[in-house]
Write a protein that holds these residues in place. Sequence first.
Motif, PDB file in Angstrom:
ATOM      1  N   TYR A  34      -1.245   7.998 -10.457  1.00  0.00           N
ATOM      2  CA  TYR A  34      -2.041   8.160 -11.675  1.00  0.00           C
ATOM      3  C   TYR A  34      -1.233   8.044 -12.887  1.00  0.00           C
ATOM      4  CZ  TYR A  34      -6.068   9.707  -8.857  1.00  0.00           C
ATOM      5  OH  TYR A  34      -7.069   9.466  -7.995  1.00  0.00           O
ATOM      6  N   PHE A  35       0.091   8.733 -12.846  1.00  0.00           N
ATOM      7  CA  PHE A  35       0.672   8.949 -14.141  1.00  0.00           C
ATOM      8  C   PHE A  35       2.247   8.381 -14.421  1.00  0.00           C
ATOM      9  CE2 PHE A  35      -1.954  12.725 -13.486  1.00  0.00           C
ATOM     10  CZ  PHE A  35      -2.927  12.373 -14.519  1.00  0.00           C
ATOM     11  N   GLY A  36       2.474   7.702 -13.187  1.00  0.00           N
ATOM     12  CA  GLY A  36       3.903   7.123 -13.270  1.00  0.00           C
ATOM     13  C   GLY A  36       4.893   8.257 -12.926  1.00  0.00           C
ATOM     14  N   PRO A  37       6.127   7.952 -13.394  1.00  0.00           N
ATOM     15  CA  PRO A  37       6.703   6.743 -14.020  1.00  0.00           C
ATOM     16  C   PRO A  37       6.726   5.684 -12.720  1.00  0.00           C
ATOM     17  CG  PRO A  37       8.653   8.250 -13.154  1.00  0.00           C
ATOM     18  CD  PRO A  37       7.317   9.121 -12.866  1.00  0.00           C
ATOM     19  N   ILE A  38       6.900   4.660 -13.210  1.00  0.00           N
ATOM     20  CA  ILE A  38       6.812   3.111 -12.368  1.00  0.00           C
ATOM     21  C   ILE A  38       8.489   3.205 -11.921  1.00  0.00           C
ATOM     22  CG2 ILE A  38       6.827   0.707 -12.237  1.00  0.00           C
ATOM     23  CD1 ILE A  38       4.490   0.849 -14.217  1.00  0.00           C
ATOM     24  N   MET A  39       8.618   3.118 -10.653  1.00  0.00           N
ATOM     25  CA  MET A  39       9.737   2.830 -10.163  1.00  0.00           C
ATOM     26  C   MET A  39       9.620   1.350  -9.490  1.00  0.00           C
ATOM     27  SD  MET A  39      11.681   4.290  -6.766  1.00  0.00           S
ATOM     28  CE  MET A  39      12.045   6.108  -7.354  1.00  0.00           C
ATOM     29  N   THR A  40      10.371   0.430  -9.628  1.00  0.00           N
ATOM     30  CA  THR A  40      10.161  -1.018  -9.490  1.00  0.00           C
ATOM     31  C   THR A  40      10.226  -0.864  -7.963  1.00  0.00           C
ATOM     32  OG1 THR A  40      12.619  -1.471  -9.568  1.00  0.00           O
ATOM     33  CG2 THR A  40      11.193  -2.038 -11.426  1.00  0.00           C
ATOM     34  N   PHE A  41       9.693  -2.004  -7.208  1.00  0.00           N
ATOM     35  CA  PHE A  41       9.577  -2.040  -5.732  1.00  0.00           C
ATOM     36  C   PHE A  41      10.614  -2.059  -4.888  1.00  0.00           C
ATOM     37  CE2 PHE A  41       8.861  -4.660  -1.771  1.00  0.00           C
ATOM     38  CZ  PHE A  41       8.075  -3.824  -1.211  1.00  0.00           C
ATOM     39  N   ASP A  42      11.623  -2.958  -5.495  1.00  0.00           N
ATOM     40  CA  ASP A  42      12.825  -2.882  -4.651  1.00  0.00           C
ATOM     41  C   ASP A  42      13.616  -1.407  -4.395  1.00  0.00           C
ATOM     42  OD1 ASP A  42      13.161  -3.132  -7.546  1.00  0.00           O
ATOM     43  OD2 ASP A  42      15.200  -3.876  -7.372  1.00  0.00           O
ATOM     44  N   ARG A  43      13.454  -0.637  -5.511  1.00  0.00           N
ATOM     45  CA  ARG A  43      14.280   0.638  -5.461  1.00  0.00           C
ATOM     46  C   ARG A  43      13.333   1.335  -4.556  1.00  0.00           C
ATOM     47  NH1 ARG A  43      15.071   3.149 -11.024  1.00  0.00           N
ATOM     48  NH2 ARG A  43      15.838   4.937  -9.351  1.00  0.00           N
ATOM     49  N   HIS A  71      11.412   0.709  -2.088  1.00  0.00           N
ATOM     50  CA  HIS A  71      11.331   0.284  -0.687  1.00  0.00           C
ATOM     51  C   HIS A  71      12.554   0.763  -0.061  1.00  0.00           C
ATOM     52  CE1 HIS A  71       9.927  -1.966   2.703  1.00  0.00           C
ATOM     53  NE2 HIS A  71      11.190  -2.973   2.647  1.00  0.00           N
ATOM     54  N   VAL A  72      13.642   0.581  -0.913  1.00  0.00           N
ATOM     55  CA  VAL A  72      14.887   1.075   0.055  1.00  0.00           C
ATOM     56  C   VAL A  72      14.943   2.466   0.109  1.00  0.00           C
ATOM     57  CG1 VAL A  72      17.392   1.116  -0.371  1.00  0.00           C
ATOM     58  CG2 VAL A  72      16.170  -1.115  -0.997  1.00  0.00           C
ATOM     59  N   GLN A  73      14.579   3.316  -0.734  1.00  0.00           N
ATOM     60  CA  GLN A  73      14.529   4.732  -0.937  1.00  0.00           C
ATOM     61  C   GLN A  73      13.633   5.222   0.194  1.00  0.00           C
ATOM     62  OE1 GLN A  73      14.580   6.159  -4.866  1.00  0.00           O
ATOM     63  NE2 GLN A  73      15.932   4.803  -5.538  1.00  0.00           N
ATOM     64  N   ALA A  74      12.571   4.940   0.102  1.00  0.00           N
ATOM     65  CA  ALA A  74      11.553   5.503   0.856  1.00  0.00           C
ATOM     66  C   ALA A  74      11.496   5.096   2.322  1.00  0.00           C
ATOM     67  CB  ALA A  74      10.117   4.829   0.560  1.00  0.00           C
ATOM     68  N   LEU A  84       0.832  -1.270   0.079  1.00  0.00           N
ATOM     69  CA  LEU A  84       0.040  -0.030  -0.085  1.00  0.00           C
ATOM     70  C   LEU A  84       0.809   1.351  -0.047  1.00  0.00           C
ATOM     71  CD1 LEU A  84      -2.645  -0.828   2.619  1.00  0.00           C
ATOM     72  CD2 LEU A  84      -2.887  -1.096   0.018  1.00  0.00           C
ATOM     73  N   LYS A  85       1.996   1.215   0.882  1.00  0.00           N
ATOM     74  CA  LYS A  85       2.884   2.458   0.744  1.00  0.00           C
ATOM     75  C   LYS A  85       3.565   2.614  -0.516  1.00  0.00           C
ATOM     76  CE  LYS A  85       4.569   1.771   5.602  1.00  0.00           C
ATOM     77  NZ  LYS A  85       5.419   1.362   6.469  1.00  0.00           N
ATOM     78  N   TYR A  86       3.621   1.488  -1.168  1.00  0.00           N
ATOM     79  CA  TYR A  86       4.274   1.731  -2.510  1.00  0.00           C
ATOM     80  C   TYR A  86       3.248   2.072  -3.631  1.00  0.00           C
ATOM     81  CZ  TYR A  86       6.290  -0.212  -6.930  1.00  0.00           C
ATOM     82  OH  TYR A  86       6.715  -0.552  -8.286  1.00  0.00           O
ATOM     83  N   ASN A  87       2.178   1.609  -3.464  1.00  0.00           N
ATOM     84  CA  ASN A  87       0.989   1.861  -4.697  1.00  0.00           C
ATOM     85  C   ASN A  87       0.477   2.987  -4.488  1.00  0.00           C
ATOM     86  OD1 ASN A  87      -0.535   1.010  -7.077  1.00  0.00           O
ATOM     87  ND2 ASN A  87      -2.339   1.034  -5.460  1.00  0.00           N
ATOM     88  N   PHE A  88       0.411   3.676  -3.173  1.00  0.00           N
ATOM     89  CA  PHE A  88      -0.356   4.799  -3.007  1.00  0.00           C
ATOM     90  C   PHE A  88       0.490   5.958  -2.860  1.00  0.00           C
ATOM     91  CE2 PHE A  88      -3.918   1.876  -2.339  1.00  0.00           C
ATOM     92  CZ  PHE A  88      -4.904   2.383  -2.946  1.00  0.00           C
ATOM     93  N   TYR A  89       1.727   5.963  -3.196  1.00  0.00           N
ATOM     94  CA  TYR A  89       2.497   7.280  -3.386  1.00  0.00           C
ATOM     95  C   TYR A  89       2.052   8.150  -4.452  1.00  0.00           C
ATOM     96  CZ  TYR A  89       6.813  10.003  -3.849  1.00  0.00           C
ATOM     97  OH  TYR A  89       7.657  11.258  -3.993  1.00  0.00           O
ATOM     98  N   LEU A  90       1.433   9.347  -4.149  1.00  0.00           N
ATOM     99  CA  LEU A  90       0.685   9.975  -5.181  1.00  0.00           C
ATOM    100  C   LEU A  90       1.213  10.541  -6.215  1.00  0.00           C
ATOM    101  CD1 LEU A  90      -2.151  11.249  -5.399  1.00  0.00           C
ATOM    102  CD2 LEU A  90      -1.336  13.256  -4.525  1.00  0.00           C
ATOM    103  N   PRO A  91       2.643  11.048  -6.067  1.00  0.00           N
ATOM    104  CA  PRO A  91       3.079  11.526  -7.332  1.00  0.00           C
ATOM    105  C   PRO A  91       3.259  10.458  -8.488  1.00  0.00           C
ATOM    106  CG  PRO A  91       4.331  12.298  -5.189  1.00  0.00           C
ATOM    107  CD  PRO A  91       3.268  11.429  -4.904  1.00  0.00           C
ATOM    108  N   ASP A  95      14.899   8.837  -5.637  1.00  0.00           N
ATOM    109  CA  ASP A  95      15.790   8.863  -7.104  1.00  0.00           C
ATOM    110  C   ASP A  95      14.840   8.230  -8.200  1.00  0.00           C
ATOM    111  OD1 ASP A  95      17.549   9.457  -9.079  1.00  0.00           O
ATOM    112  OD2 ASP A  95      18.896   7.571  -8.330  1.00  0.00           O
ATOM    113  N   PRO A  96      13.890   8.981  -8.679  1.00  0.00           N
ATOM    114  CA  PRO A  96      12.979   8.254  -9.665  1.00  0.00           C
ATOM    115  C   PRO A  96      13.547   8.119 -10.957  1.00  0.00           C
ATOM    116  CG  PRO A  96      12.647  10.709  -9.832  1.00  0.00           C
ATOM    117  CD  PRO A  96      13.864  10.538  -8.754  1.00  0.00           C
ATOM    118  N   PRO A  97      13.002   7.243 -11.908  1.00  0.00           N
ATOM    119  CA  PRO A  97      13.494   7.205 -13.231  1.00  0.00           C
ATOM    120  C   PRO A  97      13.837   8.231 -14.027  1.00  0.00           C
ATOM    121  CG  PRO A  97      11.907   5.490 -12.820  1.00  0.00           C
ATOM    122  CD  PRO A  97      11.992   6.634 -11.718  1.00  0.00           C
ATOM    123  N   GLN A  98      15.018   8.331 -14.802  1.00  0.00           N
ATOM    124  CA  GLN A  98      15.342   9.348 -15.579  1.00  0.00           C
ATOM    125  C   GLN A  98      14.270   9.801 -16.889  1.00  0.00           C
ATOM    126  OE1 GLN A  98      17.917  11.546 -14.715  1.00  0.00           O
ATOM    127  NE2 GLN A  98      18.023  10.363 -12.788  1.00  0.00           N
TER     128      GLN A  98
END
Length: 520
Positions: A225-234, A236-239, A215-222, A327-330
């Motif tokens: 709705y529109f992405g980008p998609i950051m894989t869960f492993d990245r 989880h570590v950063q958040a 839920l923490k991963y999915n409902f991060y608002l930024p 550190d989101p996807p470039q």
Amino acid sequence: MGVKAALPKYELYFYTTVLFGALLWAADWIFEASSEHANRKGFKESVKPGWHYFGRKMDVADFEWVMWFTTFRNHILFALSGHVIFAKICSMLSPKLGFDGCKHRSFIYMLYGSIAVFVSMGWTYITLVLSHCIILYSVSLAKRKWLCFLAGLTSLATFKMEPFVSWQTGFVTRSFSLQDVLFYGGCGFSIMRCMSFALENCEKKDGNYSFMDLLKYNFYLPFFYFGPIMTFDRFHVQANNPDLTRKQGEMWNIRTQALLHLGAILVVDVFFHFLYILTIPTDMKLVRQLSDWSLAGLAYSNLVYDWVKAAVMFGVINTVSRLDHLDPPQPPKCITMLYVFAETHFDRGINDWLCKYVYDYLGGNHDRIFWELIATISTFSVTTLWLGPCEIVYIWSFFNCFGLNFELWVAKFFSLEPFASIERALSESMSRRIRGVFNAANFWAIVLYNVLSLNSLEFAKLVARRLLVKGFPVSTLSVLFVTYCGVQLVKERERKLALQEEAAADATQAKEEPGKAKVE
């Protein structure tokens, strides 16, 4: 060969002159067509009043861009500003409430995101998204990747194929202008995030990640709705990183990027008043009257614009996520910098997701023809489902899949004798020139394969016929020569970056060696 090979400066100056001269010439053709046909009957729907004092109308053919900066603008700024302010308030109040705000910041982000989604879409939408999250979380407990893929792709198909789409849309009873966009965007990205969570949970050796982590991963608002998609492993570590200290100059870089995005928006607005690059391709009668240079310029500029749009949209969201110490996807790589299919993508988040879980997983080091074919077919099958199965997506997927494999086939063929010996006998600079010829042809294959998804199949076929058949040899060779000049300039930039990276690596090694000597 030839990665670090330098070309004479006068040769590079010549390439620069040719390239910019050709771009200005093509832009002049498009400007002339835009000015002469601004009041054309076929332009009524997509060319609207703009700068009255300059007597210029505005190209509004891209509903997505218009929507972002009209209907969406206030909602997005309000929601993202609220996200930043809410997180700041919670971090200030957390010591007084007796908990560590830094340690629980991912929960704070989830709380605000859930509230924002609830306010914008209602409780039925939240329930629908949660139902898919629960299903995929339950499947992930079995720790079988194939089962996670099956469940995830089935869930994704329910938002991309009828009658399941209409059935689920019916649960969201609210009615407002943003409902459809937010519905499909939020649901689609949620499924991809849930699949990433499930696949990473399969990799976790000791126990399982919790449902709250999902839920923490999915409902991060930024990103919701529109992405980008950051894989869960990245994520989880950063958040969950308690160290929130910033690197020197990081805030300056964030401000600079924000100003660059604002500048890009203004530049696009100016271009839309003078070059109707989106409207002209929709009027095939007019397109058939244009010169070969105009068509080439239109095809190229449409892809450049699509990159700018993606860079701005993801850039605004990424700026907020960087303020949250992520550190989101470039942003995607500009089409101008591309001459190989392996680097062609317009959403780096989706590309990272596909590479990690499908393409690299099946293809390995991508040097075996059979497994590369399997990997690319699987990757573009998932991409087709993600984009929504239809004729134009099937054609786009087929040609891009073919292009990716064809690159490997050509590389394998020319690695055989006598071609390998011939290249070794050449100087590195000559090898770079010869490769640049093939790269120029490849560049236009990338343009033609992707422009059909941005405009129409009819427009893509017309451009290909005019440049390759009717325009041969004058238009064909002249366009390829200009492209060759551009490819060599890109290669020069890559050469300088390679040298800088090598120098940085040498400097790092030099710093480490004295330390090793002291230990010894």
